[in-house]
Design a protein around this motif. Sequence first.
Motif, PDB file in Angstrom:
ATOM      1  N   ASP A 232     -33.491 -12.582   1.149  1.00 58.22           N
ATOM      2  CA  ASP A 232     -33.461 -13.347  -0.102  1.00 58.22           C
ATOM      3  C   ASP A 232     -33.803 -12.464  -1.290  1.00 58.22           C
ATOM      4  N   HIS A 233     -34.803 -11.594  -1.095  1.00 56.41           N
ATOM      5  CA  HIS A 233     -35.182 -10.699  -2.183  1.00 56.41           C
ATOM      6  C   HIS A 233     -34.083  -9.670  -2.434  1.00 56.41           C
ATOM      7  N   ALA A 234     -33.393  -9.272  -1.387  1.00 52.87           N
ATOM      8  CA  ALA A 234     -32.281  -8.330  -1.553  1.00 52.87           C
ATOM      9  C   ALA A 234     -31.212  -8.926  -2.471  1.00 52.87           C
ATOM     10  N   ILE A 235     -30.923 -10.212  -2.286  1.00 51.56           N
ATOM     11  CA  ILE A 235     -29.934 -10.880  -3.153  1.00 51.56           C
ATOM     12  C   ILE A 235     -30.431 -10.922  -4.592  1.00 51.56           C
ATOM     13  N   GLU A 236     -31.719 -11.205  -4.773  1.00 49.08           N
ATOM     14  CA  GLU A 236     -32.285 -11.246  -6.124  1.00 49.08           C
ATOM     15  C   GLU A 236     -32.132  -9.878  -6.810  1.00 49.08           C
ATOM     16  N   LEU A 237     -32.409  -8.822  -6.075  1.00 46.20           N
ATOM     17  CA  LEU A 237     -32.297  -7.479  -6.644  1.00 46.20           C
ATOM     18  C   LEU A 237     -30.856  -7.151  -7.018  1.00 46.20           C
ATOM     19  N   LEU A 238     -29.913  -7.550  -6.179  1.00 42.18           N
ATOM     20  CA  LEU A 238     -28.501  -7.309  -6.478  1.00 42.18           C
ATOM     21  C   LEU A 238     -28.067  -8.074  -7.726  1.00 42.18           C
ATOM     22  N   GLU A 239     -28.541  -9.276  -7.862  1.00 38.08           N
ATOM     23  CA  GLU A 239     -28.171 -10.069  -9.039  1.00 38.08           C
ATOM     24  C   GLU A 239     -28.796  -9.479 -10.305  1.00 38.08           C
ATOM     25  N   GLU A 240     -30.033  -8.948 -10.179  1.00 37.43           N
ATOM     26  CA  GLU A 240     -30.651  -8.271 -11.316  1.00 37.43           C
ATOM     27  C   GLU A 240     -29.843  -7.043 -11.715  1.00 37.43           C
ATOM     28  N   ALA A 241     -29.196  -6.438 -10.737  1.00 37.90           N
ATOM     29  CA  ALA A 241     -28.395  -5.242 -11.002  1.00 37.90           C
ATOM     30  C   ALA A 241     -26.997  -5.590 -11.508  1.00 37.90           C
ATOM     31  N   GLY A 242     -26.711  -6.885 -11.632  1.00 35.20           N
ATOM     32  CA  GLY A 242     -25.427  -7.302 -12.182  1.00 35.20           C
ATOM     33  C   GLY A 242     -24.399  -7.751 -11.172  1.00 35.20           C
ATOM     34  N   TYR A 243     -24.753  -7.760  -9.902  1.00 33.24           N
ATOM     35  CA  TYR A 243     -23.814  -8.205  -8.860  1.00 33.24           C
ATOM     36  C   TYR A 243     -24.005  -9.706  -8.636  1.00 33.24           C
ATOM     37  N   THR A 244     -23.512 -10.466  -9.591  1.00 35.29           N
ATOM     38  CA  THR A 244     -23.727 -11.912  -9.586  1.00 35.29           C
ATOM     39  C   THR A 244     -22.566 -12.691  -8.995  1.00 35.29           C
ATOM     40  N   GLU A 245     -21.442 -12.019  -8.799  1.00 39.25           N
ATOM     41  CA  GLU A 245     -20.264 -12.706  -8.267  1.00 39.25           C
ATOM     42  C   GLU A 245     -19.991 -12.271  -6.835  1.00 39.25           C
ATOM     43  N   VAL A 246     -19.243 -13.142  -6.117  1.00 39.29           N
ATOM     44  CA  VAL A 246     -18.851 -12.870  -4.736  1.00 39.29           C
ATOM     45  C   VAL A 246     -17.353 -13.091  -4.623  1.00 39.29           C
ATOM     46  N   ASP A 247     -16.627 -12.138  -4.025  1.00 39.42           N
ATOM     47  CA  ASP A 247     -15.174 -12.284  -3.932  1.00 39.42           C
ATOM     48  C   ASP A 247     -14.787 -13.136  -2.722  1.00 39.42           C
ATOM     49  N   ASP A 248     -13.482 -13.292  -2.513  1.00 38.52           N
ATOM     50  CA  ASP A 248     -12.976 -14.175  -1.463  1.00 38.52           C
ATOM     51  C   ASP A 248     -13.377 -13.730  -0.060  1.00 38.52           C
ATOM     52  N   GLU A 249     -13.711 -12.451   0.093  1.00 39.22           N
ATOM     53  CA  GLU A 249     -14.094 -11.947   1.417  1.00 39.22           C
ATOM     54  C   GLU A 249     -15.600 -11.897   1.620  1.00 39.22           C
ATOM     55  N   GLY A 250     -16.350 -12.376   0.627  1.00 36.84           N
ATOM     56  CA  GLY A 250     -17.796 -12.462   0.777  1.00 36.84           C
ATOM     57  C   GLY A 250     -18.569 -11.265   0.276  1.00 36.84           C
ATOM     58  N   TYR A 251     -17.902 -10.333  -0.430  1.00 34.48           N
ATOM     59  CA  TYR A 251     -18.581  -9.147  -0.931  1.00 34.48           C
ATOM     60  C   TYR A 251     -19.001  -9.332  -2.391  1.00 34.48           C
ATOM     61  N   ARG A 252     -20.124  -8.739  -2.747  1.00 32.25           N
ATOM     62  CA  ARG A 252     -20.626  -8.800  -4.112  1.00 32.25           C
ATOM     63  C   ARG A 252     -19.719  -7.999  -5.047  1.00 32.25           C
ATOM     64  N   VAL A 253     -19.625  -8.491  -6.303  1.00 28.90           N
ATOM     65  CA  VAL A 253     -18.741  -7.872  -7.292  1.00 28.90           C
ATOM     66  C   VAL A 253     -19.480  -7.749  -8.621  1.00 28.90           C
ATOM     67  N   LYS A 254     -19.236  -6.625  -9.307  1.00 30.16           N
ATOM     68  CA  LYS A 254     -19.778  -6.415 -10.649  1.00 30.16           C
ATOM     69  C   LYS A 254     -18.682  -5.803 -11.507  1.00 30.16           C
ATOM     70  N   ASP A 255     -18.406  -6.426 -12.640  1.00 37.47           N
ATOM     71  CA  ASP A 255     -17.363  -5.943 -13.558  1.00 37.47           C
ATOM     72  C   ASP A 255     -16.038  -5.728 -12.834  1.00 37.47           C
ATOM     73  N   GLY A 256     -15.746  -6.623 -11.910  1.00 38.06           N
ATOM     74  CA  GLY A 256     -14.480  -6.551 -11.175  1.00 38.06           C
ATOM     75  C   GLY A 256     -14.467  -5.553 -10.029  1.00 38.06           C
ATOM     76  N   GLU A 257     -15.577  -4.805  -9.821  1.00 37.67           N
ATOM     77  CA  GLU A 257     -15.646  -3.798  -8.769  1.00 37.67           C
ATOM     78  C   GLU A 257     -16.469  -4.306  -7.589  1.00 37.67           C
ATOM     79  N   ARG A 258     -15.875  -4.229  -6.423  1.00 43.25           N
ATOM     80  CA  ARG A 258     -16.568  -4.650  -5.210  1.00 43.25           C
ATOM     81  C   ARG A 258     -17.709  -3.684  -4.889  1.00 43.25           C
TER      82      ARG A 258
END
Length: 552
Positions: free
Chosen positions: A359-385
């Motif tokens: 859960d904390h790992a997800i929080e850290l990723l979102e703080e880093a700007g990886y707030t979106e998830v693509d159709d395959e379940g991977y985190r995305v930032k500025d359109g980059e997986r």
Amino acid sequence: MKRKHLILPALALAAALGLSACSASGQAAEPGGDRGTPVAGGTLTYFANTEPPVWDGQRIPSLNANSINSSIFDTLVAQADDGTYRPGLATEWEISDDGLTYTFTLREGVTFHDGSPFNAEVLKQNLDRPLNEPDLATVSTGIAENTVVDEHTLQVRLSRPNAALIHAFSTPHWPIYSGEVLANHSAAELAASPELSIGTGAFKVKEYTKGSQLVLERNDEYDWAPETWEHEGPAYLDEVVVQFVPETQARIGALTSGQADAIDQVPPLNIPEVEGAGLTVLEKDNTGTPYYIALNPNLAPFDDKNVRLAFREAIDVDGLLEGVYAGVYEKAWSTTLPDTPPAGSFDETLVDSWGYEPDHAIELLEEAGYTEVDDEGYRVKDGERLTLQWYVDSLYQQTDQRQQLGEAVASSLKEAGFEVVRTPFDSAAYTAELAKGEHHLSDSSRGFADVGTSVFPFTTIAIPSSNGGSGINYGLLSDPEIDAAYGIINSSLEPQERIDAAKVVQHRILDEGYAVPLYVPKKIVGTTDEVGGWKFDAVGYTDTFYDVWLQQ
């Protein structure tokens, strides 16, 4: 004023430092009980899991090669089980007060396998090698000049103090070759074939078939074993046949059927099978670094500390070790392993200091700007997986089922949104590929019984060059705080100073998320009940076949 040493009990370099080494002394490993009285004769058949990629110990610190070379080459000094150093090919040595000049008095009457004599001139040829071959791993020793004083005296001058020099000279990383070999063969030839491994040791090379086997035969002239061994004179065994068999079941089948007397690298999941067949399993934890994943902080997204920490917290190390190794391998909490000398170097306060926090790992990723998830379940930032490139040395993935563990780690990371792409490279190209800086992840372990070697892989001077070299900083990490601490570890003769500096490094690596320690490697050997005298060195690898014998 100079200090003179035969046993070296008082100098901080030895007992005070508590240094151990993958040296010419070993620890008996006979949990099966008394094997009886050693007898001479017989051929030991030993199935190794891999063939060493390089045979020259100065070139690559390969533990697979060390396990063989320590039976072929003697070391300049020998290390006893209590951590002190005893005479080897050197009968005594003096160290100047500034720690820069070492004077070695050499044993007389020693000959190489080719009949040529061992003397100061030959030792100079060997110790001069890093001065002329800058890509050797031993360049870091700091030797500046070697001077022959007389036939049996050599003076070694350093460019800087090196707290672990005597330690280094007790290991197979410094094989002492015949002068005839060094004079008539290139460095590439030494690396390519053990047929040029002509030393002064208890065994000499009889036959070699690349990709298949190496046959060692007893050196009947051997009469200069260090006092750290269990007997004097020639080895017990007539021959040792080392076969290179990467397939696990083939090794185990050979042991259970009597085709092999001993086998290397019994996988943890196969221990019950071996013991169930009435055979012996010998285990010894390694010292040095654990098996770890190095992160490259120079390349996005790992230039963001939050992403590095999220990566670590997204890995269920305990669960993966239980699944792959049935709990035989213990989790590593630091980049320095327990029992790595000097005693106390491993920071015990780091036990349970980090772990699986999805859960904390997800929080850290979102703080880093990886707030979106693509159709395959991977985190995305500025359109980059969120994609990570994991470079793998294909040779060492055969060790400890690391391929299986690596794939399990990569697969499990998808839950947090990481896409991990593992790319194998041939060993010859691996370091050069890492030097390009296009990877995010690489993995490694370094067995060595001194804390300096557990820190060196994270120093700026260990960053690999484009032509490969001996650089082992696979994360390409350059951190001034770590470099400064290593400077203390590498030069200080005060044990506590080295210990304190090592703890600074361990905390820095974990606090910044530079690496993820995974497990404590161990040597697991299977033998028949006819094998006696088996030994491990302090690093946790087979030391030499000198004291090994077979019941007739």
